[in-house]
Design a protein around this motif. Structure first.
Motif, PDB file in Angstrom:
ATOM      1  N   GLU A 133       0.832  -1.213   0.000  1.00 23.03           N
ATOM      2  CA  GLU A 133       0.000   0.000   0.000  1.00 23.03           C
ATOM      3  C   GLU A 133       0.861   1.255   0.000  1.00 23.03           C
ATOM      4  N   ALA A 134       1.920   1.246   0.798  1.00 20.61           N
ATOM      5  CA  ALA A 134       2.805   2.413   0.867  1.00 20.61           C
ATOM      6  C   ALA A 134       3.454   2.677  -0.482  1.00 20.61           C
ATOM      7  N   SER A 135       3.914   1.637  -1.144  1.00 17.43           N
ATOM      8  CA  SER A 135       4.581   1.815  -2.433  1.00 17.43           C
ATOM      9  C   SER A 135       3.612   2.328  -3.491  1.00 17.43           C
ATOM     10  N   ASN A 136       2.413   1.756  -3.539  1.00 15.37           N
ATOM     11  CA  ASN A 136       1.421   2.212  -4.518  1.00 15.37           C
ATOM     12  C   ASN A 136       1.075   3.679  -4.314  1.00 15.37           C
ATOM     13  N   GLU A 137       0.989   4.092  -3.058  1.00 17.85           N
ATOM     14  CA  GLU A 137       0.667   5.494  -2.755  1.00 17.85           C
ATOM     15  C   GLU A 137       1.808   6.422  -3.145  1.00 17.85           C
ATOM     16  N   ILE A 138       3.018   6.059  -2.758  1.00 17.07           N
ATOM     17  CA  ILE A 138       4.172   6.940  -2.954  1.00 17.07           C
ATOM     18  C   ILE A 138       4.495   7.120  -4.431  1.00 17.07           C
ATOM     19  N   PHE A 139       4.323   6.083  -5.225  1.00 22.93           N
ATOM     20  CA  PHE A 139       4.670   6.173  -6.638  1.00 22.93           C
ATOM     21  C   PHE A 139       3.473   6.521  -7.526  1.00 22.93           C
ATOM     22  N   SER A 140       2.398   6.961  -6.907  1.00 23.06           N
ATOM     23  CA  SER A 140       1.266   7.531  -7.634  1.00 23.06           C
ATOM     24  C   SER A 140       1.215   9.025  -7.366  1.00 23.06           C
ATOM     25  N   PRO A 141       0.748   9.830  -8.314  1.00 23.00           N
ATOM     26  CA  PRO A 141       0.581  11.258  -8.029  1.00 23.00           C
ATOM     27  C   PRO A 141      -0.559  11.472  -7.042  1.00 23.00           C
ATOM     28  N   SER A 142      -0.528  12.594  -6.337  1.00 23.74           N
ATOM     29  CA  SER A 142      -1.670  12.937  -5.492  1.00 23.74           C
ATOM     30  C   SER A 142      -2.862  13.247  -6.385  1.00 23.74           C
ATOM     31  N   GLN A 143      -4.052  13.176  -5.833  1.00 29.56           N
ATOM     32  CA  GLN A 143      -5.246  13.480  -6.619  1.00 29.56           C
ATOM     33  C   GLN A 143      -5.187  14.905  -7.150  1.00 29.56           C
ATOM     34  N   GLU A 144      -4.706  15.827  -6.322  1.00 24.65           N
ATOM     35  CA  GLU A 144      -4.603  17.228  -6.740  1.00 24.65           C
ATOM     36  C   GLU A 144      -3.661  17.379  -7.932  1.00 24.65           C
ATOM     37  N   ASP A 145      -2.495  16.731  -7.856  1.00 20.99           N
ATOM     38  CA  ASP A 145      -1.529  16.836  -8.949  1.00 20.99           C
ATOM     39  C   ASP A 145      -2.045  16.173 -10.214  1.00 20.99           C
ATOM     40  N   TYR A 146      -2.717  15.030 -10.045  1.00 21.00           N
ATOM     41  CA  TYR A 146      -3.260  14.341 -11.218  1.00 21.00           C
ATOM     42  C   TYR A 146      -4.321  15.191 -11.910  1.00 21.00           C
ATOM     43  N   ASP A 147      -5.245  15.759 -11.139  1.00 22.96           N
ATOM     44  CA  ASP A 147      -6.281  16.615 -11.724  1.00 22.96           C
ATOM     45  C   ASP A 147      -5.656  17.818 -12.432  1.00 22.96           C
ATOM     46  N   HIS A 148      -4.648  18.403 -11.788  1.00 19.27           N
ATOM     47  CA  HIS A 148      -4.001  19.584 -12.370  1.00 19.27           C
ATOM     48  C   HIS A 148      -3.311  19.230 -13.684  1.00 19.27           C
ATOM     49  N   ALA A 149      -2.665  18.087 -13.734  1.00 23.86           N
ATOM     50  CA  ALA A 149      -1.987  17.662 -14.961  1.00 23.86           C
ATOM     51  C   ALA A 149      -2.986  17.466 -16.095  1.00 23.86           C
ATOM     52  N   GLU A 150      -4.103  16.841 -15.798  1.00 23.91           N
ATOM     53  CA  GLU A 150      -5.115  16.625 -16.836  1.00 23.91           C
ATOM     54  C   GLU A 150      -5.703  17.956 -17.321  1.00 23.91           C
ATOM     55  N   LEU A 151      -5.875  18.901 -16.400  1.00 20.56           N
ATOM     56  CA  LEU A 151      -6.374  20.220 -16.794  1.00 20.56           C
ATOM     57  C   LEU A 151      -5.379  20.926 -17.719  1.00 20.56           C
ATOM     58  N   LYS A 160       1.307   8.580 -15.073  1.00 21.65           N
ATOM     59  CA  LYS A 160       1.398   7.802 -13.836  1.00 21.65           C
ATOM     60  C   LYS A 160       0.015   7.624 -13.209  1.00 21.65           C
ATOM     61  N   GLY A 161      -0.791   8.684 -13.252  1.00 27.09           N
ATOM     62  CA  GLY A 161      -2.127   8.594 -12.681  1.00 27.09           C
ATOM     63  C   GLY A 161      -3.022   7.638 -13.439  1.00 27.09           C
ATOM     64  N   ARG A 162      -2.974   7.696 -14.758  1.00 32.89           N
ATOM     65  CA  ARG A 162      -3.785   6.791 -15.556  1.00 32.89           C
ATOM     66  C   ARG A 162      -3.363   5.346 -15.355  1.00 32.89           C
ATOM     67  N   ALA A 163      -2.048   5.124 -15.279  1.00 36.47           N
ATOM     68  CA  ALA A 163      -1.544   3.763 -15.050  1.00 36.47           C
ATOM     69  C   ALA A 163      -1.995   3.230 -13.700  1.00 36.47           C
ATOM     70  N   ALA A 164      -2.156   4.139 -12.737  1.00 33.05           N
ATOM     71  CA  ALA A 164      -2.602   3.738 -11.404  1.00 33.05           C
ATOM     72  C   ALA A 164      -4.111   3.605 -11.313  1.00 33.05           C
ATOM     73  N   GLY A 165      -4.821   3.887 -12.403  1.00 33.64           N
ATOM     74  CA  GLY A 165      -6.273   3.764 -12.422  1.00 33.64           C
ATOM     75  C   GLY A 165      -6.995   4.924 -11.768  1.00 33.64           C
ATOM     76  N   MET A 166      -6.339   6.088 -11.650  1.00 30.14           N
ATOM     77  CA  MET A 166      -6.969   7.233 -11.011  1.00 30.14           C
ATOM     78  C   MET A 166      -8.038   7.845 -11.903  1.00 30.14           C
ATOM     79  N   GLN A 167      -9.039   8.454 -11.283  1.00 37.01           N
ATOM     80  CA  GLN A 167     -10.128   9.110 -11.997  1.00 37.01           C
ATOM     81  C   GLN A 167     -10.101  10.604 -11.707  1.00 37.01           C
ATOM     82  N   ARG A 168     -10.407  11.396 -12.721  1.00 36.14           N
ATOM     83  CA  ARG A 168     -10.416  12.850 -12.567  1.00 36.14           C
ATOM     84  C   ARG A 168     -11.566  13.302 -11.680  1.00 36.14           C
ATOM     85  N   THR A 169     -11.311  14.386 -10.955  1.00 39.50           N
ATOM     86  CA  THR A 169     -12.377  14.996 -10.154  1.00 39.50           C
ATOM     87  C   THR A 169     -12.629  16.432 -10.592  1.00 39.50           C
ATOM     88  N   SER A 170     -12.035  16.856 -11.712  1.00 41.15           N
ATOM     89  CA  SER A 170     -12.252  18.202 -12.230  1.00 41.15           C
ATOM     90  C   SER A 170     -12.305  18.140 -13.748  1.00 41.15           C
TER      91      SER A 170
END
Length: 319
Positions: free
Chosen positions: A244-262, A302-312
C-alpha cells in the motif's frame, strides 16, 4: 517486438518460487507486479523443484491485473539456462518478463535475448513478447548501464539491487537501503541518478530495490519517497505491509493528477483553431506552454496507469 515498457510497476512484489503458500497469497495482493524468485529467495537445493512450482502457479493461478515476472539466476551460476528453458517452455504464454540479476555487461542481456528467441520459435510463441528486466547490483554493472539499457529491444526496466551493490563497493552499512554512518549526504544519489538517466534516455522504467526491514513501514516510506522524488517508477516490496505504501508513494496525489489533466486539456484547446492557435496561454494564474504539457504528460501517465479518476473538468472560457 511487442514489449510493454509502460506497465504499472509502482509496487514489485518478491515471492519465493519455492513457497506455494506465498505464491498463493501473492495473487490476492494489490501489487502492480509480482516476480516469482528463483535466485536469492531459493536455496540451491530447492531451485530445480521451484522451477516447476513456478510453472504450475503461472499457468493455474489468477494473476489478473499484475505484471508476471520470474527472476532467474545470474549467468555466472550453473542454473540460469535451465531456469529460462524450464519456465519459458512451461509457462511462456503466461509470462510477461524475465528478470536477470547481477547484470554486468550488455552481452549478458544479449545472451538472454537469444535464448528467449530460440525458445519462442521452438514453442511457437510470439517472438519478442517476453520482456527483460535488468538488475544492476555491482560497480561494473553501473559503469555499463547505458550499454545494458540498449542491449536488446526486450529490455523494459532497469532495477537497482542495493544489497549486493553495497557489498560490492564495501559500503559500511548492514541495513539495506539506509545511509551508511559517517556520510552526511545521500550515499545512493549518484547510483540512482545514473540508473535513472540510462532508463530515461532509452524510454525504459527505473525501479528501486528492496528495503529489508519489512516491519519498519516509516523507514520504507522514507527510502521510497527518495526514489519517487527523483522520478523512479516504483520499488520492490518484500512484505504485504509495504504494498500500500509503495502504490501510494509512486502515484501522483489526486490534486496533482487533476491539475496535470487540466493542463493537457487547456493546452490542447489553446493551441487549436478554436482556442486561437496560441503557443502559450493562462490556466488560472499559471502560464502553460509546451514544456508544461510535457511535464503534465508524466504526471497524467502515472495517474492513468494507477487507475486514477479525474475529479475536475476543463471548461472552455466564455468569449
Amino acid at each position: 517486438m511487442t514489449v510493454n515498457r509502460l506497465r504499472p510497476r509502482r509496487s514489485c512484489l518478491a515471492v519465493p518460487g519455492s513457497n506455494p503458500r506465498f505464491l498463493e497469497k501473492a495473487q490476492g495482493l494489490p501489487a502492480d507486479q509480482v516476480f516469482l524468485d528463483l535466485e536469492d529467495a531459493c536455496a540451491p537445493l530447492a531451485k530445480p523443484e521451484a522451477r516447476h512450482t513456478i510453472v504450475k502457479f503461472l499457468n493455474e493461478g489468477d494473476w489478473t491485473g499484475k505484471t508476471r515476472v520470474v527472476r532467474v539466476n545470474d549467468w555466472t551460476t550453473e542454473w540460469t539456462y535451465r531456469d529460462v528453458v524450464t519456465v519459458v517452455e512451461g509457462a511462456g504464454q503466461n509470462l510477461d518478463c524475465i528478470m536477470l540479476p547481477k547484470v554486468q555487461t550488455a552481452q549478458q542481456v544479449v545472451a538472454l535475448d537469444l535464448l528467449l528467441t530460440q525458445i519462442e520459435k521452438t514453442m511457437g510463441f510470439e517472438v519478442g513478447k517476453i520482456g527483460i528486466e535488468a538488475q544492476i547490483e555491482n560497480a561494473q554493472g553501473l559503469n555499463n548501464v547505458n550499454e545494458i539499457a540498449t542491449a536488446s529491444q526486450r529490455v523494459e526496466t532497469i532495477i537497482f539491487g542495493p544489497a549486493d551493490f553495497m557489498a560490492s563497493i564495501n559500503m559500511k552499512s548492514l541495513v539495506v537501503g539506509e545511509q551508511p554512518p559517517g556520510y552526511p549526504a545521500d550515499a545512493y544519489h549518484y547510483i540512482l541518478m545514473k540508473i535513472l538517466m540510462a532508463a530515461r534516455a532509452n524510454n525504459l522504467q527505473a525501479i528501486d530495490g528492496p528495503y529489508l526491514q519489512i516491519r519498519n513501514i516509516d523507514g520504507y516510506r522514507e527510502v521510497a519517497q527518495r526514489a519517487a522524488a527523483l522520478g523512479f517508477d516504483g520499488k520492490w516490496v518484500l512484505h504485504p505491509g509495504q504494498v500500500e505504501a509503495s502504490n501510494e508513494i509512486f502515484s501522483p496525489s489526486q490534486e496533482d493528477y487533476d491539475h496535470a489533466e487540466l493542463i493537457l486539456d487547456a493546452y490542447d484547446y489553446y493551441t487549436s483553431e478554436a482556442g486561437g492557435r496560441k503557443g502559450s496561454a493562462m490556466l488560472g494564474d499559471e502560464m502553460i506552454d509546451e514544456a508544461s504539457r510535457k511535464m503534465a504528460l508524466v504526471i497524467s501517465g502515472k495517474g492513468r496507469a494507477a487507475g486514477m479518476q479525474r475529479t475536475s473538468k476543463f471548461e472552455i472560457p466564455e468569449a
